[in-house]
Motif scaffolding. Structure first.
Motif, PDB file in Angstrom:
ATOM      1  N   GLY A 148       5.239  -0.905  20.802  1.00 40.44           N
ATOM      2  CA  GLY A 148       6.120  -1.974  20.361  1.00 40.44           C
ATOM      3  C   GLY A 148       7.285  -2.260  21.280  1.00 40.44           C
ATOM      4  O   GLY A 148       8.228  -2.947  20.898  1.00 40.44           O
ATOM      5  N   GLY A 149       7.241  -1.759  22.499  1.00 41.40           N
ATOM      6  CA  GLY A 149       8.316  -2.014  23.452  1.00 41.40           C
ATOM      7  C   GLY A 149       8.176  -3.344  24.150  1.00 41.40           C
ATOM      8  O   GLY A 149       9.048  -3.754  24.908  1.00 41.40           O
ATOM      9  N   LYS A 150       7.074  -4.021  23.870  1.00 36.94           N
ATOM     10  CA  LYS A 150       6.796  -5.299  24.497  1.00 36.94           C
ATOM     11  C   LYS A 150       5.860  -6.086  23.597  1.00 36.94           C
ATOM     12  O   LYS A 150       4.992  -5.513  22.954  1.00 36.94           O
ATOM     13  N   ARG A 186      10.686   1.595  24.856  1.00 34.37           N
ATOM     14  CA  ARG A 186      11.544   1.028  25.902  1.00 34.37           C
ATOM     15  C   ARG A 186      11.255   1.694  27.253  1.00 34.37           C
ATOM     16  O   ARG A 186      11.251   1.035  28.286  1.00 34.37           O
ATOM     17  N   TYR A 187      11.017   3.010  27.224  1.00 36.53           N
ATOM     18  CA  TYR A 187      10.695   3.736  28.454  1.00 36.53           C
ATOM     19  C   TYR A 187       9.448   3.144  29.110  1.00 36.53           C
ATOM     20  O   TYR A 187       9.437   2.878  30.314  1.00 36.53           O
ATOM     21  N   ALA A 197       0.288  -1.390  28.782  1.00 31.04           N
ATOM     22  CA  ALA A 197      -0.551  -1.121  27.607  1.00 31.04           C
ATOM     23  C   ALA A 197       0.172  -0.179  26.636  1.00 31.04           C
ATOM     24  O   ALA A 197       0.160  -0.411  25.419  1.00 31.04           O
ATOM     25  N   LEU A 198       0.815   0.841  27.162  1.00 29.47           N
ATOM     26  CA  LEU A 198       1.554   1.765  26.297  1.00 29.47           C
ATOM     27  C   LEU A 198       2.745   1.069  25.642  1.00 29.47           C
ATOM     28  O   LEU A 198       3.031   1.294  24.454  1.00 29.47           O
TER      29      LEU A 198
END
Length: 58
Positions: A48-50, A8-9, A42-43
């Motif tokens: 899995g935050g996006k 999420r960050y 990319a991170l």
């Protein structure tokens, strides 16, 4: 849970950097913020935050 927080960050940082790029008055500064947004995106994808087809990336 910590991985979810990191995910999420990174997604939030991507959005912030894109906003900073949009508001930048100097082209080089806008470019730098855009590059940072790409890295955070990319991170976020890796953690899995996006999702790859996430409409917030448009």
């Amino acid at each position: 849970m910590p991985e979810e927080i990191e995910a999420r960050y990174f997604a939030d940082r991507e959005l912030h950097e894109r906003a900073m790029s949009d508001r930048a008055t100097h082209p080089k500064v806008a470019e730098i913020h855009s590059e940072m947004a790409e890295r955070y995106e990319a991170l976020a994808l890796v953690f899995g935050g996006k999702q790859p087809n996430d409409p917030s990336s448009l």
